[in-house]
Scaffold this motif. Sequence first.
Motif, PDB file in Angstrom:
ATOM      1  N   CYS A  77     -10.972 -11.584   2.865  1.00 32.31           N
ATOM      2  CA  CYS A  77      -9.512 -11.578   3.005  1.00 32.31           C
ATOM      3  C   CYS A  77      -9.381 -11.116   3.507  1.00 32.31           C
ATOM      4  O   CYS A  77      -7.753 -11.649   4.550  1.00 32.31           O
ATOM      5  N   GLU A  78      -9.437  -9.382   4.115  1.00 34.71           N
ATOM      6  CA  GLU A  78      -8.485  -8.582   4.846  1.00 34.71           C
ATOM      7  C   GLU A  78      -8.714  -9.355   6.672  1.00 34.71           C
ATOM      8  O   GLU A  78      -7.900  -9.521   7.675  1.00 34.71           O
ATOM      9  N   THR A  79      -9.847 -10.067   7.015  1.00 36.75           N
ATOM     10  CA  THR A  79     -10.797 -10.430   7.923  1.00 36.75           C
ATOM     11  C   THR A  79      -9.639 -11.791   7.800  1.00 36.75           C
ATOM     12  O   THR A  79      -9.246 -11.948   9.466  1.00 36.75           O
ATOM     13  N   ILE A  80      -9.673 -13.248   7.589  1.00 30.80           N
ATOM     14  CA  ILE A  80      -8.953 -13.938   6.732  1.00 30.80           C
ATOM     15  C   ILE A  80      -7.364 -14.217   7.428  1.00 30.80           C
ATOM     16  O   ILE A  80      -7.029 -15.272   8.506  1.00 30.80           O
ATOM     17  N   LEU A  81      -6.976 -13.242   6.928  1.00 27.12           N
ATOM     18  CA  LEU A  81      -5.332 -12.963   6.678  1.00 27.12           C
ATOM     19  C   LEU A  81      -5.117 -11.315   6.638  1.00 27.12           C
ATOM     20  O   LEU A  81      -4.690 -11.178   6.007  1.00 27.12           O
ATOM     21  N   PRO A  82      -4.729 -10.760   8.092  1.00 25.62           N
ATOM     22  CA  PRO A  82      -4.296  -9.432   8.324  1.00 25.62           C
ATOM     23  C   PRO A  82      -3.287  -9.603   8.083  1.00 25.62           C
ATOM     24  O   PRO A  82      -2.358 -10.163   8.528  1.00 25.62           O
ATOM     25  N   ARG A  83      -2.758  -8.154   7.784  1.00 22.79           N
ATOM     26  CA  ARG A  83      -1.668  -7.585   7.916  1.00 22.79           C
ATOM     27  C   ARG A  83      -0.681  -8.800   9.241  1.00 22.79           C
ATOM     28  O   ARG A  83      -1.333  -8.152  10.010  1.00 22.79           O
ATOM     29  N   THR A  84       0.347  -8.601   9.486  1.00 18.53           N
ATOM     30  CA  THR A  84       1.522  -9.093  10.428  1.00 18.53           C
ATOM     31  C   THR A  84       2.580  -8.663  10.635  1.00 18.53           C
ATOM     32  O   THR A  84       2.860  -7.426   9.877  1.00 18.53           O
ATOM     33  N   ASP A  85       3.114  -9.398  10.862  1.00 20.84           N
ATOM     34  CA  ASP A  85       4.916  -9.751   9.982  1.00 20.84           C
ATOM     35  C   ASP A  85       5.138  -9.843   8.595  1.00 20.84           C
ATOM     36  O   ASP A  85       6.264  -9.390   8.580  1.00 20.84           O
ATOM     37  N   THR A  86       3.759 -10.013   8.019  1.00 18.04           N
ATOM     38  CA  THR A  86       3.926 -10.352   6.733  1.00 18.04           C
ATOM     39  C   THR A  86       2.382  -9.351   5.867  1.00 18.04           C
ATOM     40  O   THR A  86       1.696  -9.196   6.591  1.00 18.04           O
ATOM     41  N   PRO A  87       2.743  -9.451   4.260  1.00 18.32           N
ATOM     42  CA  PRO A  87       1.649  -8.947   4.225  1.00 18.32           C
ATOM     43  C   PRO A  87       0.059 -10.011   4.649  1.00 18.32           C
ATOM     44  O   PRO A  87       0.532 -10.862   4.445  1.00 18.32           O
ATOM     45  N   SER A  88      -0.509  -8.829   4.199  1.00 18.88           N
ATOM     46  CA  SER A  88      -1.967  -9.335   4.083  1.00 18.88           C
ATOM     47  C   SER A  88      -2.872  -9.811   3.167  1.00 18.88           C
ATOM     48  O   SER A  88      -1.815  -9.638   1.790  1.00 18.88           O
ATOM     49  N   ALA A  89      -3.849 -10.941   2.851  1.00 24.18           N
ATOM     50  CA  ALA A  89      -4.117 -11.345   2.145  1.00 24.18           C
ATOM     51  C   ALA A  89      -4.666 -10.313   0.721  1.00 24.18           C
ATOM     52  O   ALA A  89      -4.347 -10.169  -0.445  1.00 24.18           O
ATOM     53  N   VAL A  90      -5.124  -9.298   1.494  1.00 23.09           N
ATOM     54  CA  VAL A  90      -5.311  -8.242   0.448  1.00 23.09           C
ATOM     55  C   VAL A  90      -4.568  -7.521  -0.249  1.00 23.09           C
ATOM     56  O   VAL A  90      -4.727  -7.222  -1.802  1.00 23.09           O
ATOM     57  N   GLU A  91      -3.202  -7.223   0.784  1.00 20.08           N
ATOM     58  CA  GLU A  91      -1.630  -7.200  -0.304  1.00 20.08           C
ATOM     59  C   GLU A  91      -1.701  -7.160  -1.213  1.00 20.08           C
ATOM     60  O   GLU A  91      -0.429  -7.230  -2.197  1.00 20.08           O
ATOM     61  N   VAL A  92      -1.556  -8.947  -1.311  1.00 19.49           N
ATOM     62  CA  VAL A  92      -0.591  -9.728  -1.840  1.00 19.49           C
ATOM     63  C   VAL A  92      -1.835  -9.579  -3.052  1.00 19.49           C
ATOM     64  O   VAL A  92      -1.588 -11.155  -3.909  1.00 19.49           O
ATOM     65  N   GLY A  93      -3.350  -9.611  -3.325  1.00 19.36           N
ATOM     66  CA  GLY A  93      -4.360  -9.212  -4.065  1.00 19.36           C
ATOM     67  C   GLY A  93      -4.940 -10.802  -3.980  1.00 19.36           C
ATOM     68  O   GLY A  93      -5.457 -11.544  -6.009  1.00 19.36           O
ATOM     69  N   CYS A  94      -4.968 -11.170  -3.667  1.00 14.53           N
ATOM     70  CA  CYS A  94      -6.059 -12.281  -2.493  1.00 14.53           C
ATOM     71  C   CYS A  94      -7.619 -12.710  -3.371  1.00 14.53           C
ATOM     72  O   CYS A  94      -8.213 -12.963  -4.354  1.00 14.53           O
ATOM     73  N   HIS A  95      -8.245 -10.967  -3.201  1.00 13.40           N
ATOM     74  CA  HIS A  95      -9.581 -10.306  -3.914  1.00 13.40           C
ATOM     75  C   HIS A  95      -9.790 -10.496  -5.065  1.00 13.40           C
ATOM     76  O   HIS A  95     -10.710 -10.517  -5.509  1.00 13.40           O
ATOM     77  N   LYS A  96      -8.570 -10.973  -5.782  1.00 15.03           N
ATOM     78  CA  LYS A  96      -9.070 -10.313  -7.414  1.00 15.03           C
ATOM     79  C   LYS A  96      -8.516 -12.176  -7.672  1.00 15.03           C
ATOM     80  O   LYS A  96      -8.812 -12.397  -8.317  1.00 15.03           O
TER      81      LYS A  96
END
Length: 212
Positions: A77-96
């Motif tokens: 998740c972190e690799t596909i959608l890393p943090r840029t000017d918006t939160p990363s996939a992990v930060e929004v809980g995609c791995h859950k």
Amino acid sequence: MPTNSNNIELASQTIDEENRRLFMKKMVALFGATTASAVLSGCSVSATKQLATQTVSASKNGELLSEQQMTVLYSICETILPRTDTPSAVEVGCHKFVPHQLQHCHSQQQQNDCIQVINAIDRLAEETFSKTFPLLQPQQQQQILLQIENNQSATSIPKEHFKFLKALIVFGYFTSEAGATQALNFQTVPGGFVGSIPADANTKSWGSRAYY
């Protein structure tokens, strides 16, 4: 004779349906019709009711994925959608979101396909760099995922299965609060109609509550 409340409800349903169709078109453009349909069909009310009567697949601890598989998924998740000017996939809980969505909205076969992809990614990382996927450098993680996606690896996992997993991650991201309101444009209460708005390649698409 229709009442005002009925007219408002009908108009709201029409807007929601248009939003869903627009979202479907964007998913099809990104992942292809088969993958988009598989992801979104699992979110329908009828599919959810049908799967609710089935026994939820889970390991002995009640979870679909093992601790190691969850760690690998976290890194994917972190690799596909890393943090840029918006939160990363992990930060929004995609791995859950992904294992929860798989358990409650998708078939046993789709669950197994995603588990096999996660295992294959970790195995390929070990074979290529002698390290588990979460311990690789970001560039190495990107290389592994690109090999899987482009069928350049020695694994027997069809790239369609990886596309399905990636589509679940993207779907989870853009239906999260941060994804819908920060990565996309969002307007809680629609305003007046503007027929012509300047747009370029960097213009954000619109988020909607109707995606949930």
